[in-house]
Design a protein around this motif. Structure first.
Motif, PDB file in Angstrom:
ATOM      1  N   VAL A  79       3.198   9.984  18.684  1.00  0.00           N
ATOM      2  CA  VAL A  79       3.006  10.267  20.111  1.00  0.00           C
ATOM      3  C   VAL A  79       2.599  11.735  20.274  1.00  0.00           C
ATOM      4  N   GLU A  81       0.000  13.135  21.277  1.00  0.00           N
ATOM      5  CA  GLU A  81      -0.671  13.485  22.530  1.00  0.00           C
ATOM      6  C   GLU A  81       0.328  13.755  23.661  1.00  0.00           C
ATOM      7  N   ARG A  82       1.533  13.196  23.570  1.00  0.00           N
ATOM      8  CA  ARG A  82       2.548  13.437  24.600  1.00  0.00           C
ATOM      9  C   ARG A  82       3.267  14.768  24.394  1.00  0.00           C
ATOM     10  N   HIS A  83       3.318  15.229  23.157  1.00  0.00           N
ATOM     11  CA  HIS A  83       3.997  16.494  22.861  1.00  0.00           C
ATOM     12  C   HIS A  83       3.087  17.708  23.032  1.00  0.00           C
ATOM     13  N   ARG A  85       1.107  20.706  24.423  1.00  0.00           N
ATOM     14  CA  ARG A  85       1.145  21.617  25.566  1.00  0.00           C
ATOM     15  C   ARG A  85       0.045  22.657  25.382  1.00  0.00           C
ATOM     16  N   ALA A  90       1.375  20.207  30.412  1.00  0.00           N
ATOM     17  CA  ALA A  90       1.415  18.887  29.777  1.00  0.00           C
ATOM     18  C   ALA A  90       0.027  18.249  29.853  1.00  0.00           C
ATOM     19  N   SER A  93      -2.996  12.072  30.489  1.00  0.00           N
ATOM     20  CA  SER A  93      -3.087  10.898  29.619  1.00  0.00           C
ATOM     21  C   SER A  93      -4.094   9.904  30.186  1.00  0.00           C
ATOM     22  N   ASP A 241      -5.536  18.162  20.833  1.00  0.00           N
ATOM     23  CA  ASP A 241      -4.543  17.499  19.997  1.00  0.00           C
ATOM     24  C   ASP A 241      -5.097  17.092  18.637  1.00  0.00           C
ATOM     25  N   ALA A 336       4.158   3.657  21.493  1.00  0.00           N
ATOM     26  CA  ALA A 336       3.153   4.647  21.108  1.00  0.00           C
ATOM     27  C   ALA A 336       1.824   3.918  21.031  1.00  0.00           C
TER      28      ALA A 336
END
Length: 445
Positions: A79, A81-83, A85, A90, A93, A241, A336
């Motif tokens: 995951v 892409e979610r972490h 910064r 953030a 998505s 990312d 995910a």
């Protein structure tokens, strides 16, 4: 989830890669349990995909020590892409029109993150650019009619199917008849002589799976050069990312001068990774003797859907995964984008194994992977078991790092690919730069 299940999965994937059958015995699993919990064995898929990638990396480096698979590192990377910064911000998505919609007889999943896909969706439906307008346009039509209409206009929409419906379809049968990946030796070309320089990887991929593979190759020391069309760079947060460790340039292959530059790059490359739909790049004549070519697609280059575009979320919807992970009230999703990330690590593993064999034995090599193929391996090969409960020791911060670069201060996930030997992968050599700003040339120093 248990080690025996994961070891069996690792052995299955490693066998598909044609590796030494004894190698999976060197994998050491560990870390906090209960991560990426789902009805399907997502964490088992993730661990096995990372394990075979690390084994292939160690083999290519000539390392005989143990390979470590840390569940926390794996879950964090799946995951990533979610972490991410960017200067504390953030990531963005899914766009508002990328989602499930209720149709007249079921559900439809759309993908409209890219402007041209959004325009095609709205044009096909004759709808205004709003959630309400699209909901109304889809709600009055059967799901498969929407699927056909939007795909016919160059957009992306898939009707939700049950696992049984997918298995009974012509495309589902074509996917089920094939292994999770294929590798071929096409001829007797001589081994490549690199004279100590790192492998050169020409990256023609987008979104997640392909860029994750080439991001991993960059971690392991490859000179990765990503090429995108001018005016059509990757979405900014996905670039931040997945393009860490790489250089990126812009070339218009329909312009003669850019085409000559590209051909020179390809002539000197060791690996070509493509992520466009099958056949889309054939007119550019990408074959070269001794080259390792890796082709990634959504649905595979076979069956009636071979020419279709697709993304992880759409493959989940079509193959029955979203139905399995959902409820009677609405579809669900994996914890995910595991088809993307899992396929990315499998693709990197297949490239590394093919490079190792090419350097020893020669031959032009072809690798093929597909998101739908990984989905079938997840649903049809790995045994399902109740998800374990997390023990509370998982701290994603342990698996994150920060870098400063042209895009600002970035926080991103560390790679889960790790093996024990002096000089093993510790981190990427460079942060991502401004998209398309690098020279279209290989590193010479």
């Amino acid at each position: 989830m248990d080690d025996e299940t994961v070891r069996a999965g690792t052995e299955s994937l490693w066998a598909a890669l044609g590796g030494d059958p004894a190698a999976p015995g060197r994998v050491v699993y560990g870390g906090p349990p209960g991560l990426l919990a789902a009805r399907l064995p997502v964490m088992d898929l993730a661990r096995a995909a990372v394990a075979v990638c690390a084994l292939a990396a160690a083999e290519h480096a000539g390392a005989a020590g143990p390979v470590r698979v840390d569940d926390g590192a794996v879950a964090t990377a799946f995951v990533s892409e979610r972490h991410l910064r960017v200067d504390g911000r953030a990531p963005v998505s899914f766009a508002p029109l990328s989602r499930f919609w209720r149709a007249a007889d079921g559900w439809v999943r759309t993908h409209a993150n890219y402007p041209h896909h959004k325009a095609a969706l709205l044009g096909a439906l004759g709808a205004a650019d709003s959630v309400e307008a699209v909901a109304a346009a889809i709600g009055g039509r059967p799901a498969r009619e929407v699927e056909s209409l939007v795909y016919g206009a160059g957009g992306l929409a898939v009707a939700l199917r049950t696992p049984e419906e997918w298995a009974a379809s012509e495309q589902g049968r074509a996917v089920a008849a094939r292994p999770p990946l294929t590798r071929e030796r096409l001829d007797g070309a001589a081994p490549r002589a690199r004279a100590g320089r790192p492998p050169r990887v020409l990256d023609l991929t987008r979104v997640i799976a392909g860029p994750v593979a080439t991001r991993t190759l960059a971690l392991l020391g490859a000179d990765v050069l990503r090429i995108d069309p001018p005016g059509s760079p990757e979405l900014p947060d996905q670039h931040a990312d997945t393009d860490v460790g790489k250089r990126t340039a812009a070339l218009d292959l329909d312009r003669p001068s850019d085409r000559r530059t590209f051909d020179e790059l390809l002539d000197a490359a060791d690996v070509l990774v493509t992520g466009y739909r099958p056949g889309a790049l054939d007119r550019f004549g990408l074959d070269r003797p001794g080259l390792v070519t890796a082709r990634l697609s959504a649905w595979g280059d076979y069956g009636p859907w071979a020419g279709r575009r697709g993304f992880d979320s759409l493959v989940q919807a079509a193959t029955g995964i979203a139905a399995l992970e959902g409820s009677a009230a609405e579809p669900g999703a994996l914890p995910a984008q595991a088809l993307d990330h899992g396929t990315g690590y499998l693709l990197a593993a297949a490239v590394l194994r093919s490079l190792t064999e090419q350097e020893r034995e020669g031959g032009t090599r072809l690798v093929r992977v597909a998101l739908a193929q990984t989905g079938h391996w997840l649903t049809g090969t790995l045994p399902r078991s109740p998800a374990a409960s997390a023990d509370g020791s998982y701290d994603p911060g342990r698996y994150l790092t920060e870098t400063e670069g042209p895009l600002g201060r970035l926080r991103h996930a560390r790679s889960p690919v790790a093996y024990a030997y002096e000089g093993g992968p510790a981190g990427w050599s460079r942060p991502p730069g401004v998209a398309g700003a690098d020279a279209p040339a290989w590193v010479t120093a």
